[in-house]
Write a protein that holds these residues in place. Structure first.
Motif, short mmCIF file in Angstrom:
data_model
loop_
_atom_site.label_atom_id
_atom_site.label_comp_id
_atom_site.label_asym_id
_atom_site.label_seq_id
_atom_site.Cartn_x
_atom_site.Cartn_y
_atom_site.Cartn_z
N GLY A 74 20.23 -15.31 17.10
CA GLY A 74 20.13 -14.58 18.36
C GLY A 74 18.72 -14.18 18.76
O GLY A 74 17.74 -14.87 18.46
N GLY A 107 21.36 -18.84 24.15
CA GLY A 107 20.22 -18.79 25.06
C GLY A 107 18.92 -18.46 24.36
O GLY A 107 17.85 -18.96 24.75
N ALA A 108 18.97 -17.64 23.33
CA ALA A 108 17.74 -17.26 22.64
C ALA A 108 17.12 -18.48 21.98
O ALA A 108 15.92 -18.77 22.16
CB ALA A 108 18.04 -16.18 21.60
N ALA A 135 25.01 -19.56 27.69
CA ALA A 135 24.01 -20.62 27.83
C ALA A 135 24.35 -21.60 28.95
O ALA A 135 23.53 -22.45 29.29
CB ALA A 135 23.83 -21.35 26.51
N ASP A 137 24.15 -20.71 31.70
CA ASP A 137 23.07 -20.28 32.57
C ASP A 137 21.72 -20.66 31.98
O ASP A 137 20.93 -21.39 32.59
CB ASP A 137 23.18 -18.75 32.74
CG ASP A 137 22.17 -18.18 33.71
OD1 ASP A 137 21.33 -18.94 34.19
OD2 ASP A 137 22.24 -16.98 33.98
N SER A 138 21.47 -20.22 30.75
CA SER A 138 20.11 -20.34 30.20
C SER A 138 19.68 -21.78 29.92
O SER A 138 18.50 -22.10 29.98
CB SER A 138 20.00 -19.52 28.92
OG SER A 138 20.92 -19.97 27.96
N LYS A 143 13.74 -22.70 32.52
CA LYS A 143 12.94 -21.52 32.18
C LYS A 143 12.97 -21.35 30.67
O LYS A 143 14.04 -21.33 30.07
CB LYS A 143 13.55 -20.26 32.81
CG LYS A 143 13.08 -20.00 34.22
CD LYS A 143 13.48 -18.58 34.56
CE LYS A 143 13.21 -18.24 35.99
NZ LYS A 143 13.67 -16.88 36.32
N LYS A 152 10.66 -8.26 28.20
CA LYS A 152 11.51 -9.43 27.93
C LYS A 152 10.95 -10.69 28.61
O LYS A 152 10.49 -10.63 29.75
CB LYS A 152 12.87 -9.05 28.52
CG LYS A 152 13.90 -10.07 28.53
CD LYS A 152 14.91 -9.83 27.44
CE LYS A 152 15.95 -10.91 27.55
NZ LYS A 152 16.30 -11.47 26.29
N THR A 173 34.42 -19.87 18.07
CA THR A 173 34.01 -18.91 17.04
C THR A 173 33.19 -17.75 17.61
O THR A 173 32.72 -16.90 16.85
CB THR A 173 33.16 -19.62 15.97
OG1 THR A 173 32.10 -20.33 16.63
CG2 THR A 173 33.99 -20.59 15.15
N LEU A 174 33.01 -17.71 18.93
CA LEU A 174 32.19 -16.63 19.50
C LEU A 174 32.89 -15.28 19.35
O LEU A 174 34.07 -15.15 19.71
CB LEU A 174 31.93 -16.88 20.98
CG LEU A 174 30.88 -17.93 21.33
CD1 LEU A 174 30.88 -18.17 22.84
CD2 LEU A 174 29.50 -17.50 20.86
N SER A 181 29.48 -11.21 27.11
CA SER A 181 28.09 -11.38 27.56
C SER A 181 27.98 -12.62 28.46
O SER A 181 27.41 -12.57 29.54
CB SER A 181 27.18 -11.52 26.34
OG SER A 181 25.84 -11.66 26.73
N GLU A 185 27.26 -13.44 33.06
CA GLU A 185 26.40 -14.35 33.83
C GLU A 185 27.25 -15.24 34.75
O GLU A 185 26.82 -15.60 35.84
CB GLU A 185 25.56 -15.24 32.90
CG GLU A 185 24.51 -14.51 32.09
CD GLU A 185 23.20 -14.19 32.82
OE1 GLU A 185 23.17 -14.17 34.07
OE2 GLU A 185 22.21 -13.94 32.12
N LYS A 226 23.91 -22.69 39.73
CA LYS A 226 22.55 -22.65 39.19
C LYS A 226 21.80 -23.93 39.55
O LYS A 226 20.63 -23.88 39.96
CB LYS A 226 22.60 -22.47 37.67
CG LYS A 226 21.22 -22.50 37.05
CD LYS A 226 20.97 -21.36 36.14
CE LYS A 226 19.49 -21.26 35.80
NZ LYS A 226 19.20 -20.46 34.64
N HIS A 264 22.59 -9.40 26.17
CA HIS A 264 21.96 -9.70 27.46
C HIS A 264 22.96 -9.54 28.61
O HIS A 264 22.72 -8.84 29.58
CB HIS A 264 21.39 -11.11 27.42
CG HIS A 264 20.78 -11.55 28.71
ND1 HIS A 264 19.58 -11.05 29.17
CD2 HIS A 264 21.21 -12.41 29.67
CE1 HIS A 264 19.29 -11.59 30.34
NE2 HIS A 264 20.26 -12.42 30.66
#
Ligand SMILES: NC(=O)c1ccc[n+]([C@@H]2O[C@H](COP(=O)([O-])OP(=O)(O)OC[C@H]3O[C@@H](n4cnc5c(N)ncnc54)[C@H](O)[C@@H]3O)[C@@H](O)[C@H]2O)c1
Ligand SMILES: [Zn+2]
Length: 368
Positions: A74, A107-108, A135, A137-138, A143, A152, A173-174, A181, A185, A226, A264
């Motif tokens: 993370g 995302g991290a 993710a 989104d990310s 970016k 951040k 498994t999340l 989270s 998004e 997006k 996030h």
């Protein structure tokens, strides 16, 4: 399996989502993989522990044996130290301009890997293999960044991936908090684009038990929003700012709580509630809409109450460093109405009084 193509000024690339997408390594990604002189997978520690075999088996089937570099799980991976460790790993193992990186995690991990890819030897290609709902989104849009103690995502680059492969079976498994989270998004994408969709999500936030096929379809809708925005404004000169809905206060809260302490998306949910409230003043949002938003968030387990103990001063300090700030003014993404965002400079005095009103409205939401 579903697919869309993201088209930006400089590049275009596919995003795939569904079950068994990694078989594409042996199909349309085979050439890219075999062209690379070396390949490294930068993997989130937790995601790798649970699922690395799925990725590695598919890559081996395509005829490649990448090195794995494990990252802290993370947000802890998005640091300057971790960035340097990644660069050293690549140099020590003889990576070159013709090498390829694969991000395997949330995302991290994607943000860090993308930033390493953007800067190693002035830029090498990378693939995103996201493992979280957030993710969607990310991983799309290019970016990339790491965090600084001062704020951040403060150091980063625009660097588009060569492709995004979303194996949706890995979501199973999340933990519930991460599902929540990611769904924040998704809700953000709905709030800035489509009132009916946002309404449907707000009235039925059945997290974390959406059936997988339904979740894939919802995520594809988010990715389409997006992709359309990024395609029109890759470098955030205009409409791409709308994707920051909820993020001005959200990022400040995230930095205040300590990166990773509140997720996030949970912080973005808090930030969206604040933006709804500001939209009552500057846009056409009605108070009952804000209250409904807060009520839905509370019922779905978003920890809005965490804000009640947070003084405004430190959050304001973080918001002053927001990347949208121009000439000392803090710019917010607000809503004319759901689905119709706009940007608005908001004076600090207004921000302060809206913040105390937010606390009142959260208390009301907690009681109802
Ligand atoms: N680049 C962008 O456009 C963009 C957009 C939105 C968010 N972000 C960034 O994304 C990050 C948040 O991403 P995130 O929510 O994916 O968080 P994350 O990457 O921190 O992952 C969340 C947690 O889930 C774990 N995890 C990952 N995959 C898992 C799996 N399949 N099963 C079980 N656990 C798993 C991780 O180890 C971690 O503990 C933030 O740093 C944010 O700034 C970037
Ligand atoms: Zn975000």
């Amino acid at each position: 399996m579903e697919q869309i193509t993201v088209v930006t000024g400089g590049s275009s690339y596919p995003v795939h989502i569904g079950e068994d997408v990694y078989r594409l390594f042996s199909e349309e990604y085979k050439e890219l993989l075999l062209q690379a002189d070396k390949i490294a997978v930068f993997a989130d520690g937790t995601a790798a522990g649970l699922h690395a075999d799925v990725l590695m088996t598919a890559l081996e089937r395509a005829g490649v044996r990448p090195l794995i570099h494990l990252l802290p799980s993370g947000e802890a991976s998005k640091t300057a130290d971790s960035f340097i460790a990644c660069q050293s790993f690549l140099l020590l193992h003889g990576f070159t301009r013709n090498s390829l990186l694969i991000a395997f995690g949330g995302g991290a991990c994607g943000d860090l890997t993308g930033f390493v890819a953007a800067t190693f030897m002035r830029g090498i290609p990378f693939l995103q293999c996201p493992t979280t709902i957030l993710a969607h989104d990310s991983a799309v849009g290019g970016k990339t960044a790491i965090n600084m103690p001062e704020g951040k995502n403060m150091v980063g680059a625009f660097h588009q991936p060569a492709g995004v492969l979303f194996e949706s079976r890995l979501f199973a498994t999340l933990p519930e908090r991460e599902v929540r989270s990611g769904m924040a998004e998704l809700l953000k994408h709905a709030m800035i684009s489509d009132a009916a969709w946002a309404d449907a999500l707000l009235s039925d936030m059945r997290f974390p038990h959406l059936p997988p096929a339904e979740l894939d379809r919802e995520l594809m809708k988010g990715i389409q929003v997006k992709a359309a925005i990024v395609g029109a404004d890759e470098f955030e000169q205009g409409t791409r700012k709308f994707l920051n809905f909820g993020h001005t206060l959200g990022h400040a809260a995230e930095a205040y709580f300590g990166y990773g302490a509140v997720s996030h998306g949970e912080c973005v949910m808090i930030g969206m509630a604040y933006s709804m409230l500001l939209s009552e003043t500057f846009g056409g949002v009605r108070p009952e809409e804000t209250d409904r938003f807060i009520g839905s968030a509370v019922r779905s387990g978003y920890p809005l109450e965490r804000l009640l103990d947070v003084p405004f001063g430190p959050l304001l300090d973080f918001m002053r460093k927001d990347k949208k700030a121009v000439h000392g003014e803090i710019i917010f993404v607000l809503l004319e109405h759901t689905g119709r965002p706009f940007t608005q400079p908001v004076p600090e005095s207004v921000l302060a009084s809206a913040y105390s009103e937010l606390a009142t409205r959260i208390r009301k939401g907690l009681q109802s």
